[in-house]
Design a protein around this motif. Sequence first.
Motif, mmCIF file in Angstrom:
data_model
loop_
_atom_site.group_PDB
_atom_site.id
_atom_site.type_symbol
_atom_site.label_atom_id
_atom_site.label_comp_id
_atom_site.label_asym_id
_atom_site.label_seq_id
_atom_site.Cartn_x
_atom_site.Cartn_y
_atom_site.Cartn_z
ATOM 1 N N LEU A 49 0.633 10.134 1.120
ATOM 2 C CA LEU A 49 -0.656 10.822 0.981
ATOM 3 C C LEU A 49 -0.519 12.229 1.543
ATOM 4 C CD1 LEU A 49 -3.098 7.996 2.035
ATOM 5 C CD2 LEU A 49 -2.457 8.705 -0.237
ATOM 6 N N VAL A 95 -7.168 -2.094 -4.429
ATOM 7 C CA VAL A 95 -6.899 -0.949 -3.552
ATOM 8 C C VAL A 95 -5.406 -0.661 -3.509
ATOM 9 C CG1 VAL A 95 -7.133 -0.090 -1.218
ATOM 10 C CG2 VAL A 95 -8.964 -1.372 -2.217
ATOM 11 N N ALA A 96 -4.572 -1.721 -3.544
ATOM 12 C CA ALA A 96 -3.120 -1.496 -3.524
ATOM 13 C C ALA A 96 -2.687 -0.741 -4.776
ATOM 14 C CB ALA A 96 -2.394 -2.829 -3.418
ATOM 15 N N PHE A 97 -3.245 -1.122 -5.947
ATOM 16 C CA PHE A 97 -2.887 -0.400 -7.170
ATOM 17 C C PHE A 97 -3.400 1.029 -7.120
ATOM 18 C CE2 PHE A 97 -1.918 -4.342 -9.531
ATOM 19 C CZ PHE A 97 -0.745 -3.905 -10.090
ATOM 20 N N ARG A 134 -3.639 2.888 -4.598
ATOM 21 C CA ARG A 134 -2.726 3.672 -3.762
ATOM 22 C C ARG A 134 -1.392 3.885 -4.468
ATOM 23 N NH1 ARG A 134 -0.962 4.220 1.661
ATOM 24 N NH2 ARG A 134 0.545 5.883 1.440
ATOM 25 N N ALA A 135 -0.877 2.842 -5.136
ATOM 26 C CA ALA A 135 0.465 2.940 -5.702
ATOM 27 C C ALA A 135 0.512 3.827 -6.938
ATOM 28 C CB ALA A 135 0.979 1.547 -6.047
ATOM 29 N N GLN A 136 -0.603 3.900 -7.694
ATOM 30 C CA GLN A 136 -0.620 4.732 -8.894
ATOM 31 C C GLN A 136 -0.923 6.173 -8.560
ATOM 32 O OE1 GLN A 136 0.126 3.848 -11.887
ATOM 33 N NE2 GLN A 136 -0.744 1.898 -12.503
ATOM 34 N N LEU A 147 -3.733 0.451 3.922
ATOM 35 C CA LEU A 147 -3.542 1.090 2.619
ATOM 36 C C LEU A 147 -4.174 2.476 2.579
ATOM 37 C CD1 LEU A 147 -4.106 -1.843 0.159
ATOM 38 C CD2 LEU A 147 -2.225 -0.257 0.089
ATOM 39 N N VAL A 159 6.300 3.733 -12.645
ATOM 40 C CA VAL A 159 7.217 3.102 -11.693
ATOM 41 C C VAL A 159 6.387 2.625 -10.513
ATOM 42 C CG1 VAL A 159 9.165 3.452 -10.183
ATOM 43 C CG2 VAL A 159 9.129 4.505 -12.428
ATOM 44 N N LEU A 160 6.301 1.312 -10.346
ATOM 45 C CA LEU A 160 5.446 0.743 -9.310
ATOM 46 C C LEU A 160 6.251 0.203 -8.145
ATOM 47 C CD1 LEU A 160 2.967 -1.042 -11.658
ATOM 48 C CD2 LEU A 160 2.561 1.006 -10.346
ATOM 49 N N LEU A 220 -6.672 -3.299 4.386
ATOM 50 C CA LEU A 220 -7.215 -2.157 3.649
ATOM 51 C C LEU A 220 -7.048 -0.872 4.449
ATOM 52 C CD1 LEU A 220 -10.471 -3.575 2.047
ATOM 53 C CD2 LEU A 220 -8.227 -3.345 1.065
ATOM 54 N N LEU A 271 5.270 3.022 -1.252
ATOM 55 C CA LEU A 271 4.032 3.620 -1.774
ATOM 56 C C LEU A 271 4.121 5.133 -1.626
ATOM 57 C CD1 LEU A 271 1.499 1.138 -0.207
ATOM 58 C CD2 LEU A 271 2.201 1.269 -2.568
ATOM 59 N N PRO A 272 3.533 5.905 -2.578
ATOM 60 C CA PRO A 272 3.622 7.358 -2.483
ATOM 61 C C PRO A 272 2.928 7.886 -1.234
ATOM 62 C CG PRO A 272 2.150 6.691 -4.246
ATOM 63 C CD PRO A 272 2.825 5.463 -3.784
ATOM 64 N N LEU A 295 -13.419 1.512 2.521
ATOM 65 C CA LEU A 295 -13.521 0.142 2.009
ATOM 66 C C LEU A 295 -13.272 -0.874 3.117
ATOM 67 C CD1 LEU A 295 -12.048 0.278 -1.532
ATOM 68 C CD2 LEU A 295 -14.296 -0.454 -0.841
ATOM 69 N N ALA A 355 -7.443 3.053 2.856
ATOM 70 C CA ALA A 355 -8.807 2.978 2.323
ATOM 71 C C ALA A 355 -9.748 2.664 3.488
ATOM 72 C CB ALA A 355 -8.907 1.921 1.235
#
Lengths: 205, 105
Positions: free
Chosen positions: A140, B47-49, B51-53, A48, A132-133, A45, A137-138, A53, A50
């Motif tokens: 930040l 959490v992964a979704f 971040r990805a969205q 990612l 588009v997934l 986490l 990852l985009p 969390l 977060a």
Amino acid sequence: MTETILFYVFAVLAVIFAIGVVAFRNPVTSAMNMALCFAATAGILFGLGAQFLGIVQIIVYAGAILVLFLFVVMMLDLKNEETPNFIANLCGVVVAAIFAAMVTSVAIHLPGACTCCEGDQPALAAQDDTPVLGGALPELKPEAAAQVMQHVTGQEQPAMNSIPDTKLLGIALFSKYSIAFTILSFGLLAGAVGAVALSRKLRKD
Amino acid sequence: MITLAHYLILSGILFAIGLAGVLIRKNIIVVFMCLEMMLSAANVALVAFSRAQGTHGLPVYDGQVMALFVVGIAAAEVAIGLALIVCMFRARRTVESTALNTMKD
């Protein structure tokens, strides 16, 4: 590069400790493996972005829930369970493997993620609303976070070099989800009252 | 490069291990631990979704709020469930799930 290595390290650790929870016969060993599995999940986490969390995962899961489990395991006089029969084990493993295969196939064929099946791409490109997934990852952007904070607080924000994850999560939690949050706190209260009511000794009179 | 698919596959594997534990183990306390692992695996996917969205350089915080709610519900569930297990141990002197066969015998 570092993120990739850390992801794989924490992912492998999480899976190993999760298998340990299922495999060890002694419940105390299982509980300790569960704590380490949750710590590795918290690492994922953090990766990612977060952070809040991740901290909550360590405090609530690896702290509070684990201690509850250990209290109950040590309060009850438990024997190591006998080895279950082979057929039952096999059924459980097969069902779990089918589930993991399903999730993996869905994850590999996410829209935009597929480089192996080029035939699908034009159909996806035609629909602009398909998210588009795939791909990385985009990124930040701390500037965007500064803008959001400025919009909420109405004050000029100092330049940030990372996303203030906890502040933004708090803004979402206490504005859009404030009613759900209140209901959740009632749920926790009901849980605490229920636990006391269930575990007290009933008097005969 | 770590993509969303990596996180989803990890989450799926953790969930599957928890599912196998729920199906295999006889000790109800360990079954309960495996349930908690399944919830935390779902958190990873949420959490992964989120971040990805993400758009405009920020993650979508709806997913993280939902993950936080999952943690809260898990805490309440553990309190109730362990109290039930203590009740069961008082009544039966065991926590094996195979001992719950009153309706069969």
